[in-house]
Design an enzyme around this catalytic site. Structure first.
Site, PDB file in Angstrom:
ATOM      1  N   CYS A   1      10.729  51.961   4.508  1.00 49.41           N
ATOM      2  CA  CYS A   1      11.665  50.924   4.062  1.00 49.41           C
ATOM      3  C   CYS A   1      11.173  50.382   2.717  1.00 49.41           C
ATOM      4  O   CYS A   1      10.046  49.871   2.623  1.00 49.41           O
ATOM      5  CB  CYS A   1      11.722  49.842   5.138  1.00 49.41           C
TER       6      CYS A   1
ATOM      7  N   CYS B   1      18.271  46.764   9.667  1.00 50.30           N
ATOM      8  CA  CYS B   1      17.656  46.410   8.389  1.00 50.30           C
ATOM      9  C   CYS B   1      18.689  46.559   7.264  1.00 50.30           C
ATOM     10  O   CYS B   1      19.302  47.627   7.134  1.00 50.30           O
ATOM     11  CB  CYS B   1      16.453  47.315   8.124  1.00 50.30           C
TER      12      CYS B   1
ATOM     13  N   LYS C   1       2.255   4.617   1.542  1.00 53.64           N
ATOM     14  CA  LYS C   1       2.446   5.106   2.914  1.00 53.64           C
ATOM     15  C   LYS C   1       2.137   6.601   2.914  1.00 53.64           C
ATOM     16  O   LYS C   1       2.938   7.421   2.457  1.00 53.64           O
ATOM     17  CB  LYS C   1       3.876   4.843   3.391  1.00 53.64           C
TER      18      LYS C   1
ATOM     19  N   GLU D   1       0.838  -1.207   0.000  1.00 56.31           N
ATOM     20  CA  GLU D   1       0.000   0.000   0.000  1.00 56.31           C
ATOM     21  C   GLU D   1       0.869   1.251   0.000  1.00 56.31           C
ATOM     22  O   GLU D   1       2.042   1.193   0.363  1.00 56.31           O
ATOM     23  CB  GLU D   1      -0.853   0.037   1.283  1.00 56.31           C
TER      24      GLU D   1
ATOM     25  N   TYR E   1      -6.739   2.447   6.167  1.00 57.14           N
ATOM     26  CA  TYR E   1      -5.896   1.324   5.742  1.00 57.14           C
ATOM     27  C   TYR E   1      -5.852   0.155   6.719  1.00 57.14           C
ATOM     28  O   TYR E   1      -5.081  -0.773   6.536  1.00 57.14           O
ATOM     29  CB  TYR E   1      -4.473   1.796   5.458  1.00 57.14           C
TER      30      TYR E   1
ATOM     31  N   CYS F   1      17.167  49.647   4.879  1.00 60.52           N
ATOM     32  CA  CYS F   1      17.026  51.046   5.302  1.00 60.52           C
ATOM     33  C   CYS F   1      17.877  51.382   6.527  1.00 60.52           C
ATOM     34  O   CYS F   1      17.951  52.535   6.929  1.00 60.52           O
ATOM     35  CB  CYS F   1      15.557  51.369   5.569  1.00 60.52           C
TER      36      CYS F   1
ATOM     37  N   CYS G   1      11.823  44.840  10.760  1.00 68.26           N
ATOM     38  CA  CYS G   1      12.275  46.212  10.530  1.00 68.26           C
ATOM     39  C   CYS G   1      11.081  47.096  10.872  1.00 68.26           C
ATOM     40  O   CYS G   1      10.016  46.955  10.268  1.00 68.26           O
ATOM     41  CB  CYS G   1      12.686  46.402   9.068  1.00 68.26           C
TER      42      CYS G   1
ATOM     43  N   LYS H   1      10.767   3.186   3.310  1.00 65.22           N
ATOM     44  CA  LYS H   1      10.781   4.646   3.158  1.00 65.22           C
ATOM     45  C   LYS H   1      11.546   5.019   1.894  1.00 65.22           C
ATOM     46  O   LYS H   1      12.666   4.554   1.691  1.00 65.22           O
ATOM     47  CB  LYS H   1      11.472   5.293   4.366  1.00 65.22           C
TER      48      LYS H   1
ATOM     49  N   ASP I   1       1.644  10.333   3.899  1.00 61.92           N
ATOM     50  CA  ASP I   1       2.445  11.191   4.766  1.00 61.92           C
ATOM     51  C   ASP I   1       1.544  12.217   5.451  1.00 61.92           C
ATOM     52  O   ASP I   1       1.407  13.353   5.005  1.00 61.92           O
ATOM     53  CB  ASP I   1       3.524  11.890   3.921  1.00 61.92           C
TER      54      ASP I   1
HETATM   55  S1  IVH Z   1      -0.656   0.407   8.871  1.00 61.88           S
HETATM   56  C1  IVH Z   1      -0.039  -1.368  13.231  1.00 61.88           C
HETATM   57  N1  IVH Z   1      -0.765   1.459   6.506  1.00 61.88           N
HETATM   58  O1  IVH Z   1       2.732   5.149   8.964  1.00 61.88           O
HETATM   59  C2  IVH Z   1       0.337  -0.293  12.299  1.00 61.88           C
HETATM   60  N2  IVH Z   1       0.180   2.761   8.251  1.00 61.88           N
HETATM   61  O2  IVH Z   1       5.306   4.757  10.327  1.00 61.88           O
HETATM   62  C3  IVH Z   1      -0.772   0.079  11.407  1.00 61.88           C
HETATM   63  N3  IVH Z   1       0.851   5.025   7.561  1.00 61.88           N
HETATM   64  O3  IVH Z   1       1.572   5.125  12.263  1.00 61.88           O
HETATM   65  C4  IVH Z   1      -0.363   1.056  10.415  1.00 61.88           C
HETATM   66  N4  IVH Z   1       0.226   4.847   5.459  1.00 61.88           N
HETATM   67  O4  IVH Z   1       0.372   6.649  10.559  1.00 61.88           O
HETATM   68  C5  IVH Z   1      -0.381   1.646   7.785  1.00 61.88           C
HETATM   69  N5  IVH Z   1      -0.985   2.291   4.355  1.00 61.88           N
HETATM   70  C6  IVH Z   1      -0.614   2.457   5.614  1.00 61.88           C
HETATM   71  C7  IVH Z   1      -0.050   3.667   6.066  1.00 61.88           C
HETATM   72  C8  IVH Z   1       0.352   3.784   7.397  1.00 61.88           C
HETATM   73  C9  IVH Z   1       0.743   5.657   6.376  1.00 61.88           C
HETATM   74  C10 IVH Z   1       1.444   5.640   8.760  1.00 61.88           C
HETATM   75  C11 IVH Z   1       0.696   5.382  10.040  1.00 61.88           C
HETATM   76  C12 IVH Z   1       1.690   4.713  10.940  1.00 61.88           C
HETATM   77  C13 IVH Z   1       2.983   5.157  10.342  1.00 61.88           C
HETATM   78  C14 IVH Z   1       4.096   4.203  10.688  1.00 61.88           C
END
Ligand code: IVH
Length: 700
Positions: free
Chosen positions: A431, A407, A115, A113, A224, A410, A425, A313, A117
């Site tokens: 200015c 500044c 991740k 999946e 998720y 000025c 300033c 990551k 942010d």
């Molecule tokens: S599963 C038991 N799925 O990443 C853990 N987490 O670094 C369940 N996050 O705390 C998390 N996308 O905030 C899961 N597809 C995804 C995610 C995801 C982002 C975040 C989440 C977690 C952090 C861990």
């Protein structure tokens, strides 16, 4: 409408609007027009105001916000919110798979999946109704942010289908990139500090006290992970549970892939590493989860994270380069921002030459020295950012970077406001970058929209001594403009360093266009003129709120901080800034000159020519619930008869028009200022409307 009928209609509208919300936001397949949706929402909102006893906690009207959370309650998680172990390479992922295979002696399928942010959220549902939304906090306890979360349109307030009676859905709250850019633009207009990235912006937004502002900022959410007792008796795989939850109403990403080996996993990872910049939100990696619940149970957890999942990551796009020098940039509000000039370096597809150093604390934190080797990143951030110094490569005898005390433009001695790290300033009106910045803001598209005075021309007019403030613009004449010419240097918007040169000349057509645009700007509505004045913290939205609440510039100029903070969405910081601005005689003089030039300084009233203007000059504060009018309806009637509505009671208010359930605070305030409190019937007498007594018996 009879109460029973209202109850039914409220339930019917709530359900239909929530279903339409799902069609629109989750399925991207709306089945009614936006107009129809808005009409139905308005009807629902009207009925809920009239019959507050039938307001549902799942009502779609909650999505526009309104609720205020004074303090976020700390609550314990039913299931702890764990985090994920991180990995950074193919070897790490291979190791993860090998570890799993040691426990599971059969084929393992991985659910891959995105991740997201943002920040994780736990959503609790009882009988299909969202009852609580809690932030991660320390994993054991988090903050109850339910009121704010209800404004997020992709989070279902009420589920459909065969959902379990009690369960939790875990997901991520993100700020989409377009919401993020819009928010930062607004903040730049207001002179507020920008958010460095969408994650910080989402976190800051979720903790706002005013849910209306949360709604305005347009957060989004992806779910998720499902949590409940006996989850595995309902579903055998994580993927199955996600697909079911999508049917119940959750926003589950389409970009999920089931993979059987490291090569398939890496195809997915590499695809998204390259394509992630095309998504409308930020992701910082890929999450791999063992798909089978039975296998997950065999694998179990460590104290911090599940053994059946790992986050991969993406590499932070980071490079090292040399800090050559530091410029101190002066903003429109006088804020001094240090900017690093770097030895040019390639980063994420562009050449980076500069990075922000934010403020004095930032320089101190890294103990920056000239010639230092610094690490620069560009991960979702708007401008490149220095994240570290390689001390091993510090040269001998180099000088530390010192923040300026005066500044750079000025020469005025810099000042610091209490509790702020920024230096300013104080020479606001003397200015040049501040003056030019204010003029450029004034002519901007969202302000007075004098486009023909764009890039370069303001500089030329300023240098020629023709404009020193925004009021001077309206003293420009054809003779003053025609024939002006200069080769100007175009500066980098961010660093103010020269990037190109351009010839600016005022020929006949240019001069006439400018004069024409200035003339047209005299019709710009008051709320935009107020925004154009460039008062710190008064962005587009705040300007509108102030203009509509206080109606004209004189009321705003004379309003006390206390009066202003009574207006919805106006806090002390904004009120103090407005007060400071108008306490400066020089600003009053500019306003007077703009008034004389013919700009609008009064909110435009809707005039009803067929009605006698019997309420002309009278200001009303409307409060409570009325028998024959909706709140908006009675306000419109006031305006139709020439009166004006103000949102808060001040000594200048003429009448408080009180309906049922008027707030006790308002009543106290009106009484203390001796302002007449009138009833709906008194009001109708004022406008010459005599209602017939209701017919109750036989007429003889
Ligand atoms: S599963 C038991 N799925 O990443 C853990 N987490 O670094 C369940 N996050 O705390 C998390 N996308 O905030 C899961 N597809 C995804 C995610 C995801 C982002 C975040 C989440 C977690 C952090 C861990």
């Amino acid at each position: 409408m009879a109460p029973e009928e209202a109850r039914q209609r409220i339930a019917e509208l709530s359900e239909e609007l929530e279903r339409q919300n799902y069609n629109y936001y989750i399925l991207a397949n709306p089945t009614i027009s936006d107009y129809e949706f808005d009409m139905k929402l308005e009807e629902l909102s009207r009925l809920e105001k009239e019959f507050p006893q039938f307001l549902l906690s799942t009502s779609p009207t909650q999505r526009v916000g309104g609720g205020v959370t004074k303090e976020f309650k700390s609550v314990e998680h039913r299931y702890p919110m764990l985090s994920l172990a991180n990995s950074y390479s193919k070897e790490d992922i291979e190791e993860f798979i090998t570890r799993i295979k040691k426990t599971i002696n059969e084929e393992v399928e991985f659910c891959c999946e995105l991740k997201f942010d943002g920040l994780s959220i736990s959503l609790q549902y009882e009988d299909g109704v969202l009852v609580r939304a809690v932030t991660r906090g320390d994993g054991t306890r988090g903050d109850d942010v339910t009121t704010n979360v209800k404004t997020i349109r992709t989070i279902p307030l009420k589920l459909q289908g065969d959902f379990p009676p009690f369960f939790e859905m875990r997901g991520e709250i993100v700020m989409p990139l377009d919401s993020f850019n819009r928010l930062n633009e607004e903040r730049a207009d207001e002179g507020s500090q920008l958010f460095a990235n969408p994650r910080n912006a989402a976190a800051g937004t979720l903790k706002l006290q005013d849910s209306r502002e949360v709604a305005h900022r347009r957060l989004d959410s992806y779910e998720y992970y499902m949590m409940m007792d006996d989850l595995e008796t309902r579903f055998s795989t994580h993927y199955e549970s996600l697909m079911a939850s999508r049917k119940w109403g959750f926003n589950v990403s389409n970009f999920i892939c089931l993979c059987k080996n490291v090569d398939e996993i890496f195809d997915f990872i590499n695809y998204w590493d390259e394509k992630r910049h095309e998504l409308p939100f930020a992701i910082d990696g890929i999450v791999l989860k063992v798909n089978s619940f039975a296998q997950q149970q065999l694998l179990g957890f460590t104290a911090k994270s599940p053994k059946w999942a790992i986050a991969y990551k993406f590499k932070a796009e980071e490079v090292e380069t040399e800090l050559l020098s530091v410029d101190f940039q002066v903003g429109r509000h006088g804020t001094i921002t240090p900017v690093a000039n770097l030895a040019p370096v390639q980063l994420a597809g562009t050449t980076v030459k500069r990075a922000t150093l934010n403020n004095e604390d930032f320089i101190r934190q890294f103990d920056l020295h000239y010639g230092d080797t610094v690490s620069v990143v560009k991960g979702g951030e708007i401008i490149p950012k220095i994240i570290g110094v390689n001390l091993n490569r510090r040269k001998e005898g180099v000088e530390p970077v010192k923040f300026v005390t005066h500044c750079p433009i000025c020469g005025a001695e810099l000042v610091q406001n209490e509790g702020e790290v920024a230096w300013y300033c104080p020479n606001t009106l003397g200015c040049s970058p501040q003056i030019r910045g204010r003029i450029e803001h004034f002519i901007g598209r969202k302000a007075m929209n004098i486009e023909s005075l764009g890039e370069g021309k303001v500089e030329l007019l300023y240098e020629e001594g023709l404009i020193k403030d925004v009021a001077d613009l309206y003293d420009l004449t054809y003779d003053k403009l025609f024939g002006l010419e200069k080769v100007i240097t175009i500066q980098d918007e961010y660093s103010l360093l020269p990037v190109a040169t351009r010839k600016v000349s005022f020929k006949e057509k240019t001069a006439l266009n400018i004069l024409d645009a200035l003339e047209k700007s005299k019709n710009v509505p008051f709320e935009r003129v107020l925004f154009a004045l460039g008062i710190k913290f008064v962005g587009e939205t705040v300007a509108k709120t102030l203009a509509f609440a206080l109606h004209d510039i004189d009321h705003i100029i004379n309003a006390s901080v206390e009066e202003m903070t009574q207006i919805d969405e106006i806090g002390e910081k904004i009120a103090l800034s407005v007060r400071n601005f108008f306490d400066d005689e020089r600003n009053i003089e500019i306003v007077n000159r703009l008034k004389a030039a013919g700009l609008r300084f009064v909110v435009e009233e809707k005039q009803a020519s067929d009605k006698e203007q019997v309420l002309a000059g009278k200001s009303f504060v409307v409060s409570g619930v009325f028998e024959h009018y909706s709140r908006d309806g009675i306000k419109e009637t006031i305006e139709a008869y020439g009166g004006k509505n103000v949102s808060s009671i001040s000594s200048k208010t003429d009448f408080v028009l009180a309906g049922d359930k008027m707030g006790p605070e308002k009543r106290k305030k009106a009484e203390s200022l001796n302002i007449p409190i009138i009833t709906e019937a008194d009001f109708e007498k004022m406008i010459g409307l005599e209602r017939q007594e209701e017919f109750t018996g036989l007429l003889f």
